[in-house]
Design a protein around this motif. Sequence first.
Motif, PDB file in Angstrom:
ATOM      1  N   ALA A 128       0.783  -1.161  -0.046  1.00  0.00           N
ATOM      2  CA  ALA A 128      -0.048   0.095  -0.092  1.00  0.00           C
ATOM      3  C   ALA A 128       0.855   1.220  -0.052  1.00  0.00           C
ATOM      4  CB  ALA A 128      -0.758  -0.048   1.328  1.00  0.00           C
ATOM      5  N   LEU A 129       1.730   1.256   0.687  1.00  0.00           N
ATOM      6  CA  LEU A 129       2.773   2.255   0.776  1.00  0.00           C
ATOM      7  C   LEU A 129       3.485   2.670  -0.766  1.00  0.00           C
ATOM      8  CD1 LEU A 129       4.628   4.667   1.951  1.00  0.00           C
ATOM      9  CD2 LEU A 129       6.081   2.984   2.763  1.00  0.00           C
ATOM     10  N   ALA A 130       3.728   1.421  -1.526  1.00  0.00           N
ATOM     11  CA  ALA A 130       4.609   1.628  -2.659  1.00  0.00           C
ATOM     12  C   ALA A 130       3.370   2.134  -3.579  1.00  0.00           C
ATOM     13  CB  ALA A 130       4.972   0.290  -3.203  1.00  0.00           C
ATOM     14  N   ALA A 131       2.138   1.743  -3.567  1.00  0.00           N
ATOM     15  CA  ALA A 131       1.062   1.978  -4.414  1.00  0.00           C
ATOM     16  C   ALA A 131       0.815   3.586  -4.189  1.00  0.00           C
ATOM     17  CB  ALA A 131      -0.140   1.345  -4.170  1.00  0.00           C
ATOM     18  N   GLN A 132       0.875   3.978  -2.887  1.00  0.00           N
ATOM     19  CA  GLN A 132       0.660   5.467  -2.402  1.00  0.00           C
ATOM     20  C   GLN A 132       1.777   6.402  -2.939  1.00  0.00           C
ATOM     21  OE1 GLN A 132       0.799   6.129   1.718  1.00  0.00           O
ATOM     22  NE2 GLN A 132       0.743   8.277   1.257  1.00  0.00           N
ATOM     23  N   LEU A 133       2.767   5.988  -3.038  1.00  0.00           N
ATOM     24  CA  LEU A 133       4.062   6.694  -3.483  1.00  0.00           C
ATOM     25  C   LEU A 133       3.771   6.804  -5.046  1.00  0.00           C
ATOM     26  CD1 LEU A 133       6.805   5.444  -1.232  1.00  0.00           C
ATOM     27  CD2 LEU A 133       5.774   7.801  -1.219  1.00  0.00           C
ATOM     28  N   LEU A 134       3.530   5.629  -5.645  1.00  0.00           N
ATOM     29  CA  LEU A 134       3.490   5.877  -7.204  1.00  0.00           C
ATOM     30  C   LEU A 134       2.209   6.673  -7.653  1.00  0.00           C
ATOM     31  CD1 LEU A 134       4.339   4.612  -9.794  1.00  0.00           C
ATOM     32  CD2 LEU A 134       2.664   2.816  -9.640  1.00  0.00           C
ATOM     33  N   ALA A 135       0.976   6.481  -6.680  1.00  0.00           N
ATOM     34  CA  ALA A 135      -0.115   7.492  -7.184  1.00  0.00           C
ATOM     35  C   ALA A 135       0.288   8.874  -6.783  1.00  0.00           C
ATOM     36  CB  ALA A 135      -1.290   7.079  -6.186  1.00  0.00           C
ATOM     37  N   GLU A 136       1.011   9.193  -5.952  1.00  0.00           N
ATOM     38  CA  GLU A 136       1.167  10.699  -5.387  1.00  0.00           C
ATOM     39  C   GLU A 136       2.089  11.372  -6.646  1.00  0.00           C
ATOM     40  OE1 GLU A 136       2.504  10.745  -1.447  1.00  0.00           O
ATOM     41  OE2 GLU A 136       0.462  10.470  -0.789  1.00  0.00           O
ATOM     42  N   CYS A 137       3.245  10.411  -7.043  1.00  0.00           N
ATOM     43  CA  CYS A 137       4.057  10.762  -8.088  1.00  0.00           C
ATOM     44  C   CYS A 137       3.340  11.046  -9.252  1.00  0.00           C
ATOM     45  CB  CYS A 137       5.280   9.687  -7.987  1.00  0.00           C
ATOM     46  SG  CYS A 137       6.540  10.052  -6.873  1.00  0.00           S
ATOM     47  N   THR A 138       2.506  10.046  -9.563  1.00  0.00           N
ATOM     48  CA  THR A 138       1.614  10.252 -10.816  1.00  0.00           C
ATOM     49  C   THR A 138       0.843  11.746 -10.949  1.00  0.00           C
ATOM     50  OG1 THR A 138       1.493   7.982 -11.005  1.00  0.00           O
ATOM     51  CG2 THR A 138      -0.340   9.235 -12.485  1.00  0.00           C
ATOM     52  N   ALA A 139       0.425  12.053  -9.803  1.00  0.00           N
ATOM     53  CA  ALA A 139      -0.520  13.091  -9.593  1.00  0.00           C
ATOM     54  C   ALA A 139       0.367  14.398  -9.777  1.00  0.00           C
ATOM     55  CB  ALA A 139      -1.235  13.123  -8.346  1.00  0.00           C
ATOM     56  N   LEU A 140       1.634  14.424  -9.179  1.00  0.00           N
ATOM     57  CA  LEU A 140       2.668  15.499  -9.388  1.00  0.00           C
ATOM     58  C   LEU A 140       3.072  15.720 -10.826  1.00  0.00           C
ATOM     59  CD1 LEU A 140       4.545  15.176  -6.134  1.00  0.00           C
ATOM     60  CD2 LEU A 140       2.660  16.929  -6.716  1.00  0.00           C
ATOM     61  N   LEU A 141       3.169  14.562 -11.554  1.00  0.00           N
ATOM     62  CA  LEU A 141       3.643  14.509 -12.856  1.00  0.00           C
ATOM     63  C   LEU A 141       2.798  15.041 -13.701  1.00  0.00           C
ATOM     64  CD1 LEU A 141       5.961  13.475 -14.960  1.00  0.00           C
ATOM     65  CD2 LEU A 141       4.548  11.265 -15.129  1.00  0.00           C
ATOM     66  N   VAL A 142       1.420  14.996 -13.442  1.00  0.00           N
ATOM     67  CA  VAL A 142       0.346  15.600 -14.361  1.00  0.00           C
ATOM     68  C   VAL A 142       0.335  16.886 -14.253  1.00  0.00           C
ATOM     69  CG1 VAL A 142      -2.294  15.852 -14.644  1.00  0.00           C
ATOM     70  CG2 VAL A 142      -1.180  13.576 -14.135  1.00  0.00           C
ATOM     71  N   VAL A 143       0.554  17.713 -12.962  1.00  0.00           N
ATOM     72  CA  VAL A 143       0.888  19.203 -12.946  1.00  0.00           C
ATOM     73  C   VAL A 143       2.281  19.664 -13.600  1.00  0.00           C
ATOM     74  CG1 VAL A 143       1.459  20.738 -11.064  1.00  0.00           C
ATOM     75  CG2 VAL A 143      -0.294  19.274 -10.379  1.00  0.00           C
ATOM     76  N   LEU A 144       3.056  18.829 -13.584  1.00  0.00           N
ATOM     77  CA  LEU A 144       4.312  19.002 -14.245  1.00  0.00           C
ATOM     78  C   LEU A 144       4.314  19.097 -15.729  1.00  0.00           C
ATOM     79  CD1 LEU A 144       7.183  17.601 -11.842  1.00  0.00           C
ATOM     80  CD2 LEU A 144       6.494  20.154 -12.190  1.00  0.00           C
ATOM     81  N   SER A 145       3.374  18.131 -15.998  1.00  0.00           N
ATOM     82  CA  SER A 145       3.215  18.054 -17.472  1.00  0.00           C
ATOM     83  C   SER A 145       2.695  19.324 -18.241  1.00  0.00           C
ATOM     84  CB  SER A 145       2.349  17.121 -17.811  1.00  0.00           C
ATOM     85  OG  SER A 145       0.844  17.229 -17.456  1.00  0.00           O
ATOM     86  N   TYR A 146       1.883  20.201 -17.561  1.00  0.00           N
ATOM     87  CA  TYR A 146       1.534  21.468 -18.088  1.00  0.00           C
ATOM     88  C   TYR A 146       2.776  22.442 -18.157  1.00  0.00           C
ATOM     89  CZ  TYR A 146      -3.163  19.997 -17.500  1.00  0.00           C
ATOM     90  OH  TYR A 146      -4.305  19.328 -17.517  1.00  0.00           O
TER      91      TYR A 146
END
Length: 147
Positions: A128-146
């Motif tokens: 769950a910790l690994a999935a949480q980190l991956l999901a949070e990094c994905t959300a931050l990547l969406v912000v940086l993609s703009y």
Amino acid sequence: MATPLRPRAEYGAHLLVSTCAAVADLRTLLDQGMNATSPSDTLPAQAMAAGSDRSRLWAGLAAALFVPAFLVAVMVTLTFYRPSGCVTYGEQCGEGLPGWVFAWGVGLGAVMFVVALAAPALRVRQVALAAQLLAECTALLVVLSYA
């Protein structure tokens, strides 16, 4: 008192017998070692008993640091010409990753945070910790993609 010298044939036979005995001892040790529990098998139980499992701590830390990381990602994105022009003047607005990817990243991160805190099994908390980190990094990547 000195030992008498052995004839060569007797010395060779004695060496062969001692070598065979050593091989048999080695086989016995290997067989016992393969059937016995290794120290790594008892490691999770010892870790839980010693309180050295820090998956809940890391999950809380990752959740707490997500908001500052999000704000930093937004500030970094706005330092580029195109996103700042889009916010300020409404022109040159480009497309980044879809917004639903951000929503899923934040939502999955929140759900995995709760699972990492509430799950009784060590392995479930770690996944769950690994999935949480991956999901949070994905959300931050969406912000940086703009940018």
